[in-house]
Design an enzyme around this catalytic site. Structure first.
Site, PDB file in Angstrom:
ATOM      1  N   CYS A 114      -0.881  24.491  13.807  1.00 26.81           N
ATOM      2  CA  CYS A 114      -0.538  25.367  14.937  1.00 26.81           C
ATOM      3  C   CYS A 114       0.360  24.685  15.969  1.00 26.81           C
ATOM      4  O   CYS A 114       0.930  25.350  16.831  1.00 26.81           O
ATOM      5  CB  CYS A 114      -1.800  25.887  15.605  1.00 26.81           C
ATOM      6  SG  CYS A 114      -2.824  26.803  14.455  1.00 26.81           S
ATOM      7  N   HIS A 254      -0.435  28.142  22.699  1.00 27.01           N
ATOM      8  CA  HIS A 254      -0.764  28.582  21.342  1.00 27.01           C
ATOM      9  C   HIS A 254      -1.865  29.636  21.446  1.00 27.01           C
ATOM     10  O   HIS A 254      -2.829  29.478  22.194  1.00 27.01           O
ATOM     11  CB  HIS A 254      -1.236  27.388  20.507  1.00 27.01           C
ATOM     12  CG  HIS A 254      -1.824  27.796  19.205  1.00 27.01           C
ATOM     13  ND1 HIS A 254      -1.195  28.687  18.371  1.00 27.01           N
ATOM     14  CD2 HIS A 254      -2.991  27.463  18.599  1.00 27.01           C
ATOM     15  CE1 HIS A 254      -1.951  28.881  17.301  1.00 27.01           C
ATOM     16  NE2 HIS A 254      -3.047  28.147  17.421  1.00 27.01           N
ATOM     17  N   ASN A 284      -4.310  34.587  15.682  1.00 24.34           N
ATOM     18  CA  ASN A 284      -3.703  33.259  15.637  1.00 24.34           C
ATOM     19  C   ASN A 284      -2.698  33.225  14.481  1.00 24.34           C
ATOM     20  O   ASN A 284      -3.093  33.235  13.319  1.00 24.34           O
ATOM     21  CB  ASN A 284      -4.823  32.223  15.434  1.00 24.34           C
ATOM     22  CG  ASN A 284      -4.304  30.798  15.333  1.00 24.34           C
ATOM     23  OD1 ASN A 284      -3.099  30.577  15.224  1.00 24.34           O
ATOM     24  ND2 ASN A 284      -5.214  29.839  15.354  1.00 24.34           N
TER      25      ASN A 284
HETATM   26  N1  ACO Z   1     -18.785  37.953  13.567  1.00 21.51           N
HETATM   27  C1  ACO Z   1     -20.065  37.890  13.971  1.00 21.51           C
HETATM   28  N2  ACO Z   1     -20.713  36.721  14.133  1.00 21.51           N
HETATM   29  C2  ACO Z   1     -20.032  35.595  13.881  1.00 21.51           C
HETATM   30  C3  ACO Z   1     -18.700  35.596  13.444  1.00 21.51           C
HETATM   31  C4  ACO Z   1     -18.071  36.839  13.296  1.00 21.51           C
HETATM   32  N3  ACO Z   1     -16.777  36.960  12.907  1.00 21.51           N
HETATM   33  N4  ACO Z   1     -18.287  34.326  13.292  1.00 21.51           N
HETATM   34  C5  ACO Z   1     -19.329  33.545  13.607  1.00 21.51           C
HETATM   35  N5  ACO Z   1     -20.384  34.302  13.955  1.00 21.51           N
HETATM   36  C6  ACO Z   1     -21.711  33.879  14.336  1.00 21.51           C
HETATM   37  C7  ACO Z   1     -22.053  32.505  13.838  1.00 21.51           C
HETATM   38  O1  ACO Z   1     -22.504  32.563  12.497  1.00 21.51           O
HETATM   39  C8  ACO Z   1     -23.136  32.095  14.790  1.00 21.51           C
HETATM   40  O2  ACO Z   1     -24.340  32.682  14.383  1.00 21.51           O
HETATM   41  P1  ACO Z   1     -25.713  31.842  14.428  1.00 21.51           P
HETATM   42  O3  ACO Z   1     -25.889  31.510  15.889  1.00 21.51           O
HETATM   43  O4  ACO Z   1     -26.673  32.821  13.885  1.00 21.51           O
HETATM   44  O5  ACO Z   1     -25.468  30.636  13.573  1.00 21.51           O
HETATM   45  C9  ACO Z   1     -22.721  32.759  16.110  1.00 21.51           C
HETATM   46  O6  ACO Z   1     -21.775  33.779  15.748  1.00 21.51           O
HETATM   47  C10 ACO Z   1     -22.092  31.822  17.091  1.00 21.51           C
HETATM   48  O7  ACO Z   1     -21.104  31.061  16.418  1.00 21.51           O
HETATM   49  P2  ACO Z   1     -20.235  30.007  17.154  1.00 21.51           P
HETATM   50  O8  ACO Z   1     -19.376  29.303  16.153  1.00 21.51           O
HETATM   51  O9  ACO Z   1     -21.077  29.186  18.076  1.00 21.51           O
HETATM   52  O10 ACO Z   1     -19.325  30.976  18.055  1.00 21.51           O
HETATM   53  P3  ACO Z   1     -18.265  30.561  19.112  1.00 21.51           P
HETATM   54  O11 ACO Z   1     -18.531  31.242  20.374  1.00 21.51           O
HETATM   55  O12 ACO Z   1     -18.001  29.066  19.125  1.00 21.51           O
HETATM   56  O13 ACO Z   1     -16.935  31.229  18.524  1.00 21.51           O
HETATM   57  C11 ACO Z   1     -14.980  30.670  17.294  1.00 21.51           C
HETATM   58  C12 ACO Z   1     -16.466  30.867  17.246  1.00 21.51           C
HETATM   59  C13 ACO Z   1     -14.327  31.956  17.723  1.00 21.51           C
HETATM   60  C14 ACO Z   1     -14.489  30.279  15.916  1.00 21.51           C
HETATM   61  C15 ACO Z   1     -14.641  29.563  18.318  1.00 21.51           C
HETATM   62  O14 ACO Z   1     -15.432  28.432  18.080  1.00 21.51           O
HETATM   63  C16 ACO Z   1     -13.202  29.140  18.266  1.00 21.51           C
HETATM   64  O15 ACO Z   1     -12.304  29.899  18.591  1.00 21.51           O
HETATM   65  N6  ACO Z   1     -12.927  27.869  17.914  1.00 21.51           N
HETATM   66  C17 ACO Z   1     -11.575  27.374  17.867  1.00 21.51           C
HETATM   67  C18 ACO Z   1     -10.989  27.754  16.574  1.00 21.51           C
HETATM   68  C19 ACO Z   1      -9.512  27.617  16.561  1.00 21.51           C
HETATM   69  O16 ACO Z   1      -8.845  27.733  17.549  1.00 21.51           O
HETATM   70  N7  ACO Z   1      -8.984  27.383  15.362  1.00 21.51           N
HETATM   71  C20 ACO Z   1      -7.604  27.385  15.148  1.00 21.51           C
HETATM   72  C21 ACO Z   1      -7.002  26.067  15.434  1.00 21.51           C
HETATM   73  S1  ACO Z   1      -5.274  26.168  15.346  1.00 21.51           S
HETATM   74  C22 ACO Z   1      -4.698  25.755  13.784  1.00 21.51           C
HETATM   75  O17 ACO Z   1      -4.232  24.664  13.547  1.00 21.51           O
HETATM   76  C23 ACO Z   1      -4.692  26.769  12.694  1.00 21.51           C
END
Ligand code: ACO
Length: 327
Positions: A114, A254, A284
């Protein structure tokens, strides 16, 4: 005035197919409410079966060249930032070069996930500042829909496909790229990666059985590092140029997650209106996210001549960085 690389044309391309959060509710155990609340994303674009990364890149490039008022023959080089190339090789940049029908110049891809677009314009800027080359085409393009696991709700809701492009040209009036700062930390490589399909785990039955051809992500940890690195990148860019956030007309981050951008804004005391946001519509789009947002900011008249804008990114690698531009 010293020579600077000025953006003289912008372009973008987004596939027409829209995949909404409600559509995803039918594919995996998720909800529009969860996705919107945790990420800010409402919908994303998905490439058609006929489209690969170089097609998206080519379409964005055509528009950028048109906007710049130049022909492909006027280019000295083409750089494509992507981690989802059409093939492992040749580079998608060479495929774009072929589509543009231009010979006698060089073309290559950059892999910084990214952060790819920031890396690519930084490299392009070195060629132009050094006086070696005058005009370059830089494209950020990714087709993550081909590499996300559509059964994994943790990742498939986050990404979309797209491309953005700029034409950079030597300029002597003080406008253009003022500075770029690039960083990486390879010890965090396994926060975000695709294990299979390369020389470590080559394509094969085992890879497919274990679904190793798809994106793996440690979302929570990536989130925290993203907030820290983006904040640092902004701080460093401002400090090294003797500016404060008040001097920046528009921050173009980003577009990974609205909560990441909000946390950065809060930490640096920058109001949200000063950040360009379009992730609600595209998710993204990896290396394409910043040039697409830049394109929209230009088209919507949000940036005027001489304004400072600051681009900042983080991504797999991990990689991060910034580019300060005087428009
Ligand atoms: N729908 C419903 N529930 C979900 C989903 C979904 N799509 N995805 C995860 N959950 C659940 C999880 O299983 C978890 O359940 P549990 O508590 O029963 O285990 C709960 O939601 C909470 O999960 P978290 O991972 O703690 O949720 P968080 O608030 O951290 O959000 C997210 C997750 C959106 C992925 C966040 O961590 C994030 O944006 N991280 C950065 C990711 C990113 O930017 N990646 C791209 C990098 S750039 C590149 O180089 C491509």
């Amino acid at each position: 005035m010293p020579v600077r690389s000025r953006i003289i044309g912008v372009g973008s391309y987004l596939p027409t197919k829209i995949l909404t959060n409600h559509d995803l509710e039918r594919e995996v155990d998720t909800s529009d409410e969860w996705i919107l609340d945790r990420t800010g994303i409402r919908e994303r674009r998905i490439a058609s079966e006929e489209e690969a990364t170089s097609d998206l890149a080519f379409n964005a490039a055509k528009e950028a060249l048109k906007g710049a008022g130049i022909k492909p023959e006027d280019l000295d080089f083409i750089i494509v930032a992507t981690v989802t190339p059409d093939m492992l090789f040749p580079s998608s940049a060479c495929l774009v070069q072929q589509r543009l029908g231009v010979k006698g110049i060089f073309a290559f891809d950059i892999s910084a996930a990214c952060s790819g677009f920031i890396y690519a314009i930084s490299v392009a800027d070195q060629y132009i500042r050094s006086g070696i080359h005058r005009t370059g085409l830089v494209i950020g393009a990714d087709t993550f829909s081909r590499v996300v696991d559509w059964t994994d709700r943790n990742t498939c809701v986050l990404f979309g496909d797209g491309a953005g492009a700029v034409v950079l040209q030597a300029d002597y009036n003080g406008r253009g790229i003022i500075s770029t700062h690039l960083y990486s930390d390879g010890t965090l490589w396994d926060f975000l990666y695709i294990p299979g399909g390369g020389s470590r785990i080559p394509p094969g039955e085992e890879m497919v059985k274990k679904r190793l051809q798809y994106v793996k992500m440690r979302g929570n940890e990536t989130f925290k590092v993203a907030v820290n690195t983006m904040s640092e990148a902004i701080g460093e860019a401002l400090k090294s140029n003797g500016l404060t956030s008040a001097d920046i007309k528009l921050f173009i981050p980003h577009q990974a997650n609205l909560r990441i951008i909000q946390a950065v804004g809060k930490r640096l005391n920058i109001p949200m209106e000063r950040f360009k946001i379009n992730l609600d519509r595209y998710g993204n789009t990896s290396a394409a996210s910043i040039p697409i947002a830049l394109y929209e900011a230009v088209m919507e008249g949000e940036i005027k001549e001489d304004d400072y804008i600051l681009l900042e990114a983080f991504g797999g690698g991990l990689t991060w960085g910034s580019a300060l531009i005087r428009w």
